[in-house]
Design an enzyme around this catalytic site. Structure first.
Site, PDB file in Angstrom:
ATOM      1  N   GLU A  70      35.354  17.396  12.440  1.00 41.57           N
ATOM      2  CA  GLU A  70      34.591  18.775  12.181  1.00 41.57           C
ATOM      3  C   GLU A  70      34.598  19.988  12.235  1.00 41.57           C
ATOM      4  O   GLU A  70      34.810  19.791  14.368  1.00 41.57           O
ATOM      5  CB  GLU A  70      33.344  18.410  11.107  1.00 41.57           C
ATOM      6  N   ASP A  92       0.613  -1.069   0.137  1.00 45.26           N
ATOM      7  CA  ASP A  92      -0.192  -0.070   0.286  1.00 45.26           C
ATOM      8  C   ASP A  92       1.238   1.170   0.149  1.00 45.26           C
ATOM      9  O   ASP A  92       2.152   1.359   1.274  1.00 45.26           O
ATOM     10  CB  ASP A  92      -1.215  -0.185   1.408  1.00 45.26           C
ATOM     11  N   ARG A  96      30.390  22.192  -3.770  1.00 41.75           N
ATOM     12  CA  ARG A  96      30.253  22.412  -2.421  1.00 41.75           C
ATOM     13  C   ARG A  96      28.877  23.404  -1.898  1.00 41.75           C
ATOM     14  O   ARG A  96      29.207  23.231  -0.945  1.00 41.75           O
ATOM     15  CB  ARG A  96      31.839  23.810  -1.879  1.00 41.75           C
ATOM     16  N   GLU A 120      34.256  20.079  -7.887  1.00 42.13           N
ATOM     17  CA  GLU A 120      33.533  19.938  -6.457  1.00 42.13           C
ATOM     18  C   GLU A 120      32.311  20.542  -6.380  1.00 42.13           C
ATOM     19  O   GLU A 120      32.877  21.985  -6.450  1.00 42.13           O
ATOM     20  CB  GLU A 120      34.356  19.508  -5.339  1.00 42.13           C
ATOM     21  N   GLU A 173      28.459  15.445   6.512  1.00 39.24           N
ATOM     22  CA  GLU A 173      28.490  15.620   7.684  1.00 39.24           C
ATOM     23  C   GLU A 173      27.580  15.760   8.061  1.00 39.24           C
ATOM     24  O   GLU A 173      26.182  15.197   7.512  1.00 39.24           O
ATOM     25  CB  GLU A 173      29.169  17.001   7.287  1.00 39.24           C
ATOM     26  N   GLU A 233      33.285  13.605  10.143  1.00 42.25           N
ATOM     27  CA  GLU A 233      33.003  13.117   8.917  1.00 42.25           C
ATOM     28  C   GLU A 233      33.089  11.812   8.668  1.00 42.25           C
ATOM     29  O   GLU A 233      34.507  11.802   9.359  1.00 42.25           O
ATOM     30  CB  GLU A 233      33.254  14.327   7.776  1.00 42.25           C
ATOM     31  N   ARG A 286      37.918  26.482  -1.294  1.00 36.18           N
ATOM     32  CA  ARG A 286      37.091  26.394  -0.481  1.00 36.18           C
ATOM     33  C   ARG A 286      36.601  27.539  -0.309  1.00 36.18           C
ATOM     34  O   ARG A 286      34.710  27.094   0.161  1.00 36.18           O
ATOM     35  CB  ARG A 286      36.964  25.843   0.687  1.00 36.18           C
ATOM     36  N   GLU A 346      30.661  13.983   0.373  1.00 30.44           N
ATOM     37  CA  GLU A 346      31.335  14.727   1.887  1.00 30.44           C
ATOM     38  C   GLU A 346      29.734  14.759   2.519  1.00 30.44           C
ATOM     39  O   GLU A 346      29.492  15.770   3.169  1.00 30.44           O
ATOM     40  CB  GLU A 346      32.460  15.434   1.825  1.00 30.44           C
ATOM     41  N   HIS A 353      29.582  18.214   0.407  1.00 30.00           N
ATOM     42  CA  HIS A 353      30.779  18.367  -1.318  1.00 30.00           C
ATOM     43  C   HIS A 353      30.513  17.186  -1.842  1.00 30.00           C
ATOM     44  O   HIS A 353      31.093  16.580  -0.895  1.00 30.00           O
ATOM     45  CB  HIS A 353      31.710  19.077  -0.089  1.00 30.00           C
TER      46      HIS A 353
END
Length: 471
Positions: free
Chosen positions: A213, A52, A361, A359, A133, A221, A340, A131, A270
Site C-alpha cells: 500500500e 462464563d 470509503r 463504495e 489495509e 492490502e 477517490r 478492502e 473501503h
C-alpha cells in the site's frame, strides 16, 4: 443435518482432535474456547456449550454471567496454525434464561439486518466487499502509567531507517507515500502476502489481488471477493486471524490500527456494497454513473446517517487521526464516479450490470464488521424507504477545492466523541425491524466514551511535552 454430517466427516478425514468455538466480543475482538472433539455431538448445534460471560467486554455483569455459545454448522474450517488438528466453528451467543439469541451478540445482529432487508422486499442479498489495509512491523513497543508514556513501531523497510547501520543497509526502503507499489526488493513483503493469500484461499476465501500500500513501513492490502453480509463479516475475522498469524510465524507483527505512523497514509477499509433480488442486481440503471434510482437512494441514506455511522465504522479514537480533511482519507461527504476524494465512489472499472456497486470509503478495520456492515445496510435501506436523494454528485478533486467551493459539503466527524454524539441524535434508523436495540446502542456509546474517549482525554500526550513543558 447435511452440514452437521459434513462436519463429522471432516473431523474423521482430517484427524481433528480439538474444536475451537469462536465468537465476537462487543467492541470487535475475536474470542474462543476450545473443547476436545469428543465433546462435539449433533445435539451441540442446538444445545450449545455453557460459559462464563462476565469478563467479555460490553456484555453482562457478574451477577448474570451465564451464557451459551452455539456453533453454526455452516462455518466449519480447519485451523492451519495449530500444532494439533483443530476445527474452527463460528458461534452465536444464546441467553440461557430464554434460549433466545443474545441481543449484544454481533453475529445475531448482522443476521437480523439481513432478515429485515428481506422482510421489506427491497432485496434478498446484500453483498459487501471490504478492502482491509494493514501494517506489518518488525517491532512494536508501548507503555503508559501515571508518570510516563510512549510508543514505538519499527519496520525494516521503513524509510526512517535509511541511515541505520544494518551491516549492511541495502536501501530499498519505500519513501513516505510512495509505497504504492514498486516491485521487490523495495516491496519486502511480497512473499509473505502470497503465503497469506494461499492460506486464505485454502480456508475458502477467493483472493482477488495483493499488493503493497501507499505508506512506507510495511503497509499492505489483500483484496478478497465480495460475499453476503454475515458471511463476509465472518470472512473478515478469518482474514485478520490469518494475517496476524502468518506475520507472527515470520517473527513480525500485523496491525489493523488505522493510524500507527505519523505523516504517512493510514489504513482504511473501503467497503463496496450492492443489493440483489431474485439473482439480479438492484443497483444498475439509467441515472448518474449507470445507477438506478434505488442505488441513489441507498447513497442518500449512507450520506444522511454518515456521522452516526462513523460511531460503528470508525469506532476508535485513532480512527480520526486518519480522517483529517485535506489528507489521504476521504472525509468529504459527497458521491462521485471513479473519484477517490469522495466519501462514496461509484467504481468505473466495468460496464457489467453485475459489477455496479457503491463504495463507502470512510470505514476502517478497527470496526466490528458485524456491527459496521449492519449499520451501513440499515442506513442504505432507510434511504431507499424514505427516498432520500443524495443531491448532485461532486465530480472534482475535493482535496483541491477552495473553502468557498466546500461550504455546502459536510465533513466526517473530527473525533470519536463527535461521532458518538451524532449517534445519540440519530439512531432510529437502526431500530427498524428490531435489528439494533436500545441496549446495544446505549452500551456502545457508554463503552466507547468511558473506556476510550475519556480514558485518552485524561492522559497527557507525549507531544504535549514538546509543546508545553517550557511554558
Amino acid at each position: 443435518m447435511d452440514k452437521i454430517r459434513d462436519i463429522f466427516e471432516l473431523v474423521k478425514s482430517r484427524g481433528v482432535k480439538m474444536v475451537d468455538l469462536r465468537f465476537m466480543d462487543f467492541p470487535g475482538l475475536w474470542q474462543h474456547l476450545t473443547i476436545p472433539v469428543g465433546r462435539l455431538t449433533a445435539e451441540s448445534f442446538e444445545e450449545g456449550f455453557g460459559f462464563d460471560g462476565s469478563s467479555i467486554r460490553g456484555w453482562r455483569q457478574i451477577n448474570e454471567s451465564d451464557m451459551i455459545v452455539r456453533p453454526d454448522a455452516s462455518t466449519a474450517v480447519v485451523d492451519p496454525f495449530r500444532a494439533e488438528s483443530t476445527l474452527i466453528l463460528f458461534c452465536d451467543i444464546i441467553d440461557p434464561a430464554t434460549m433466545t439469541p443474545y441481543t449484544k451478540c454481533p453475529r445475531t445482529l448482522a443476521r437480523k439486518a439481513e432478515e429485515y432487508m428481506k422482510s421489506i422486499g427491497v432485496a434478498d442479498k446484500a453483498y459487501f466487499g471490504p478492502e482491509s489495509e494493514f501494517f506489518v512491523f518488525d517491532d512494536v513497543r508501548y507503555h503508559q502509567d501515571q508518570h510516563s508514556g510512549f510508543y514505538s513501531v519499527d519496520s525494516n523497510e521503513g524509510h526512517w531507517n535509511t541511515g541505520r547501520d544494518e551491516k549492511p543497509n541495502l536501501g530499498y526502503k519505500p519513501r513516505y507515500k510512495e509505497g504504492y507499489f514498486p516491485v521487490p526488493p523495495a516491496d519486502s513483503l511480497m512473499d509473505m502476502r502470497t503465503e497469506m493469500s494461499l492460506i486464505l484461499e485454502m480456508m475458502g476465501m477467493t483472493v482477488e489481488v495483493h499488493h503493497h500500500e501507499v505508506a512506507t513501513g510495511g503497509q499492505s492490502e489483500i483484496g478478497i471477493q465480495y460475499d453476503t453480509l454475515l458471511r463476509q463479516a465472518d470472512n473478515l475475522m478469518l482474514f485478520k486471524y490469518v494475517i496476524k498469524n502468518v506475520a507472527h510465524r515470520h517473527n513480525k507483527t500485523a496491525t489493523f490500527m488505522p493510524k500507527p505512523i505519523f505523516g504517512d497514509n493510514g489504513s482504511g477499509m473501503h467497503t463496496h456494497q450492492s443489493l440483489w433480488k431474485n439473482d439480479k442486481p438492484v443497483f444498475p440503471g439509467d441515472r448518474y454513473a449507470g445507477l438506478s434510482e434505488t442505488a441513489l437512494y441507498y447513497i442518500g441514506g449512507l450520506l444522511k446517517h454518515s456521522h452516526a455511522l462513523c460511531a460503528f465504522t470508525n469506532p476508535t479514537t485513532n480512527s480520526y487521526k486518519r480522517l483529517v480533511p485535506g489528507y489521504e482519507a476521504p472525509t468529504r461527504l459527497a458521491y462521485s464516479q471513479s473519484n477517490r476524494s469522495a466519501a462514496i465512489r461509484i467504481p468505473g472499472y466495468s460496464s457489467s450490470p453485475k459489477a455496479k456497486r457503491v463504495e463507502f470509503r470512510v470505514p476502517d478495520s478497527s470496526s466490528n464488521p458485524y456491527l459496521a456492515f449492519a449499520a451501513m445496510l440499515m442506513a442504505g435501506l432507510d434511504g431507499i424507504q424514505n427516498k432520500i436523494h443524495p443531491g448532485d454528485p461532486l465530480d472534482k478533486n475535493m482535496y483541491d477545492l477552495s473553502p468557498e467551493e466546500l461550504v455546502n459539503v459536510r465533513e466526517t466527524p473530527a473525533t470519536l466523541a463527535e461521532a458518538l454524539t451524532a449517534l445519540e441524535n440519530d439512531q432510529d434508523f437502526l431500530y427498524k425491524g428490531g435489528v439494533f436495540t436500545e441496549d446495544v446502542v446505549d452500551t456502545w456509546i457508554w463503552y466507547k466514551r468511558d473506556r476510550e474517549v475519556d480514558a485518552l482525554r485524561l492522559r497527557p500526550h507525549p507531544w504535549e511535552f514538546e509543546l508545553y513543558f517550557d511554558i
